[in-house]
Design an enzyme around this catalytic site. Structure first.
Site, PDB file in Angstrom:
ATOM      1  N   HIS A 138      -3.584   0.416  -6.669  1.00  0.00           N
ATOM      2  CA  HIS A 138      -3.969  -0.859  -6.119  1.00  0.00           C
ATOM      3  C   HIS A 138      -3.849  -1.904  -7.195  1.00  0.00           C
ATOM      4  CE1 HIS A 138      -4.681   0.955  -2.498  1.00  0.00           C
ATOM      5  NE2 HIS A 138      -5.252  -0.080  -1.964  1.00  0.00           N
ATOM      6  N   LYS A 546     -12.898  -5.969   6.916  1.00  0.00           N
ATOM      7  CA  LYS A 546     -12.351  -7.324   6.963  1.00  0.00           C
ATOM      8  C   LYS A 546     -12.304  -7.826   8.411  1.00  0.00           C
ATOM      9  CE  LYS A 546      -7.898  -9.228   5.923  1.00  0.00           C
ATOM     10  NZ  LYS A 546      -7.135  -8.827   6.980  1.00  0.00           N
TER      11      LYS A 546
END
Length: 883
Positions: A138, A546
């Protein structure tokens, strides 16, 4: 407790002093004085002195463009050093290490004391342990590899300085080395100039294997074996290695156009090359160690007359030649040369295992167990854990890419448009083709570049040695046809074995439908025959949070897992749940032990498979000793979760969670999706726009170049809010929902849930940690410097919400202050705040200057841009989690 911290504090202040001397040597007394003044103001501002807080703001606003970078770098480097000292503290005899490998011993003692568990049951649970850690690149690993190596060496110096018996001259040498390392770091640019390519990311992953895991895994197994012998009188079988590593670096093409079939092919070769390199070092040691003559008739028969004089060495030298030939062939392939495969090319783990194990058995039989259980045993364990591929890779691709590829194909064949068919028609077509013996792909078909890429990737999987690719993960999976489509594409590529294909359910709706999708699949005879009683399903943490906020997302994750476990149990299928958690709270991150015990009962029966992301890889596996302690924590938690599963939640608790979920999701979406001021506020109050400029990962920050929050990847979304210290995605909606349920007279039920249900207490604990890291005066300062006055009321509203949320969480947890039950983490946050606060103030100032210049049509000042990047990296280090 405090003596534990005093060792950490004295290391932190010693490293800070050395950094100060380095800054003075490099830039002169006046810059050091400026940095010291800011540090002292920050300290007293933290202690509640408002006059000094005001002075801190004024001082930082008045820095000249020339002073910006040195000040930002000073605080950023200090935080890296503090993190290093803390990492050392976690493995030092004076720190937590005193208690860490004890985790396994504590767990075993706890299990032995349960009247309903026999020793045999515990042994069986140990033998069925399975832990697969999936390393992902990431973009959150902000720190450059160069600096990571220097910090590892700083760590080694701290360890030697801890030794009471070192002579004065040794002490002076170590201090000189520390000064050199800190000076080297100061004079190194901490921000990458170019984005890393997917191959760079994969090399970063291999570096973790070489520098830490290669030594850490055998050490962990020795530790586990010792604890088992001591507590159960039981020895681990030689071939038992419960831990595996897989990687997404070079395999994850979801939203990353830079990861192509060619890149995956290259990374697979590179990974095998690195494995031969590490095994050659192992075998070289064994060639010199295994000089023994006495051997069993079986071993002597294996080596024949030629090897009778030194049978063990003879076998090791043979293996060495095969490794060298394999390495040379792989090197040529990496350079693009096509060579015929050499005699004895190593492609399967058994080819490494057999000669090594033959030596092991012979040494044991001839009374040389002490030798067998030395380096040879470690190498055998390397074969089981890493083997020929070193780390296996997962392929990940978004579901729509497969649908589009099949649509293009059916249109070309003139049988309709797959993309517009109903789900039932898609399934009928796929099952018919999967059962068919003839190929579906026409020879002379020229597909579009996108479809070609999907087909080429399947080709790479079919050609790779079996066992080097672990699974095919389908992101944004929504229907049974999404899974069947991948099986068909793999069949067309000529794959000769059943590849595990894992749907990833990652939005609120998809999580809620996950069980229905899997039930439909398991009702298809062809599918049941293919999977041979095993199924992997991936649960997405970051995108669901999210989409719906943390409270609703975590409840949807819990329920989806719970339903899938029950469905698979009923169908007699062994389910492996694959958890896509991030390092930060908004992406499902939580201390491992708590997180695992808070999952539904039975969720770890098929083992644990979890992503380890970006910067978390370094915090959890950056050194062999830390690897031992992280793997021990996981082992203890899995054993406990499987043998002493948490209770099923009461029906009334489930109803309360349903209620909390709806209220919090409505509030979260009310702000994030429906409030027209929200996106402009987000864009101006955080460095979101500037983050895109950071050369972090190889993957773009957006799935689509335009669009609002929903098109932003989960990582930059969380990263941006962590920078301005509002930490919004990790709490918005949760506290309001709790408050509403309290007002409905259910506080005592919530308190009981907090006491008796690990899932709920972990949720509250994670909220407390976020609130401890958040900072409302800093968030307000960002608003004042960066946000249009018309949007200030929205910022104030959000900050007020957070204040109310903190009160309700403390009331339910019966705590007087945040993190009361984790003083070690509270201490660590306080220690870093003094250095993170100035970086936040400075960042707001830099964003202000940079945006002002843009408004006036001026070229951006490179000093401002560079300092801004440094503050972003520094705050990430201070928060200890980025995205």
């Amino acid at each position: 407790m405090n003596e534990q911290y005093s060792a950490l504090r004295s290391n932190v202040s010693m490293l800070g002093k050395v950094l100060g001397e380095t800054i003075k040597d490099a830039l002169g007394e006046h810059i050091l004085e400026r940095v010291e003044t800011i540090r002292k103001l920050s300290k007293s501002s933290r202690a509640g002195n408002d006059a000094n807080r005001q002075e801190l703001l004024t001082t930082l606003q008045n820095l000249s463009n020339d002073e910006l970078l040195p000040v930002a770098r000073a605080f950023s480097q200090f935080l890296n050093l503090a993190n290093t000292a803390e990492q050392y503290h976690s493995i030092s005899p004076k720190g937590e290490a005193a208690s860490n490998p004890e985790v396994i011993a504590r767990t075993l003692r706890k299990l032995k004391n349960q009247p309903e568990l026999s020793e045999d049951t515990i042994k069986k649970a140990v033998e069925s342990l399975s832990l697969e850690l999936v390393l992902t690149a990431h973009p959150t690993e902000i720190t450059r590899r160069t600096l990571i190596h220097k910090m590892v060496e700083v760590n080694a110096c701290l360890k030697q300085l801890d030794n009471k018996d070192i002579a004065d001259y040794e002490h002076n040498q170590l201090m000189r080395r520390l000064r050199q390392l800190i000076a080297q770091s100061w004079h190194t640019d901490e921000i990458r100039k170019l984005r890393p390519s997917p191959v760079d990311e994969a090399k970063w992953g291999f570096a973790v294997v070489e520098n830490s895991l290669w030594q850490g895994v055998p050490n962990y197994l020795r530790e586990l074996n010792e604890q088992l012998e001591e507590n159960l009188g039981y020895k681990l079988p030689v071939e038992f290695v419960p831990v595996r590593f897989t990687s997404w670096m070079g395999g994850d093409r979801d939203g990353n156009p830079n990861v192509t079939a060619d890149i995956t092919r290259h990374v697979l070769l590179l990974s095998r090359w690195k494995a031969t390199d590490l095994f050659l070092k192992d075998i070289q040691v064994l060639v010199s160690e295994l000089s023994m003559v006495e051997a069993t008739p079986e071993l002597l028969a294996l080596v024949g007359e030629e090897g009778a004089a030194e049978p063990y060495r003879y076998l090791m030298k043979n293996l060495r030649s095969r490794l060298m030939a394999t390495q040379a062939w792989l090197e040529a392939r990496l350079k693009g040369e096509e060579l015929p495969k050499p005699e004895g090319l190593l492609t399967q783990n058994e080819e490494l295992w057999e000669p090594l194990y033959a030596c092991y058995q012979s040494l044991q039989a001839c009374g040389m167990g002490i030798i067998a259980n030395g380096d040879l045993l470690d190498t055998l364990r390397h074969v089981k854990c890493f083997g020929v591929p070193l780390v296996r890779i997962d392929i990940r691709q978004e579901s729509t890419r497969h649908t589009e590829a099949l649509g293009e194909l059916t249109r070309y064949l003139g049988i309709g448009d797959y993309e517009s068919w109903s789900e039932a028609d898609k399934q009928a077509f796929l099952i018919r083709e999967l059962n068919s013996k003839r190929p579906l792909l026409p020879r002379n078909w020229q597909p579009s570049a996108e479809t070609r890429e999907v087909l080429d990737t399947c080709q790479v999987i079919a050609e790779a040695p079996q066992g080097s690719i672990a699974a095919y993960v389908i992101s944004m999976a929504k229907t049974p046809s999404d899974v069947l489509a991948v099986h068909l594409l793999l069949k067309e590529a000529g794959i000769g074995f059943a590849m595990p294909v894992a749907p990833l359910f990652e939005t609120l709706d998809d999580l809620n439908n996950a069980n229905d999708v899997m039930t439909q699949l398991l009702n298809i005879d062809w599918y049941r025959g293919l999977i041979q009683g095993k199924q992997m399903v991936m649960i997405g943490y970051s995108d669901s949070a999210k989409d719906a906020g943390v409270m609703a997302a975590s409840w949807a994750q819990y329920q989806a897992q719970d339903a899938l476990i029950k469905t698979c149990e009923k169908a007699g299928i062994e389910l492996t749940l694959f958890h896509g958690r991030g390092g930060s709270i908004g992406r499902g991150g939580a201390p491992a032990h708590a997180a695992l015990l808070s999952q539904p009962p039975g969720s770890l029966k098929g083992g644990l498979r979890v992503t380890e992301q970006g910067e978390m890889i370094r915090f959890k596996y950056g050194l062999p000793e830390i690897t031992v302690s992280s793997l021990s924590l996981y082992t203890g938690a899995i054993l406990e979760a499987n043998l002493l599963p948490p209770p099923e939640p009461k029906e009334s608790w489930r109803r309360i969670m349903d209620e909390l979920s709806v209220i919090s999701c409505d509030l979260y979406r009310g702000y994030v999706r429906e409030n027209k001021d929200f996106v402009p506020y987000f864009r101006s109050a955080t460095p979101e726009q500037e983050l895109g400029k950071l050369p972090l990962g190889s993957r773009p920050a957006k799935r689509r170049p335009t669009g609002g929050v929903e098109s932003l990847r989960a990582i930059p979304w969380i990263f941006a809010w962590t920078q301005n210290r509002l930490m919004l995605p990790a709490w918005l909606g949760a506290g309001t929902a709790l408050q509403k349920v309290v007002e409905d007279g259910k506080q005592s039920e919530l308190e009981a849930m907090c006491r008796d249900w690990p899932f709920f207490s972990t949720r509250l604990g994670m909220l407390e940690m976020v609130f401890a890291k958040a900072d409302l005066w800093l968030a307000e300062y960002y608003d004042q410097r960066l946000v249009d006055k018309a949007l200030w009321p929205l910022g104030k509203e959000l900050r007020n919400l957070q204040e109310e949320d903190i009160k309700v969480v403390l009331a339910i947890a019966n705590d007087s202050h945040l993190m009361a039950d984790l003083p070690w983490i509270a201490e660590s946050i306080q220690l870093r705040n003094i250095y993170t606060d100035p970086l936040n103030v400075l960042q707001a100032e830099l964003l202000h200057r940079s945006r002002q210049a843009e408004k006036e049509g001026q070229e951006p000042d490179p000093r401002v841009e560079q300092a801004l990047m440094v503050t972003i990296a520094g705050i990430a280090a201070g928060m200890r989690n980025t995205g």
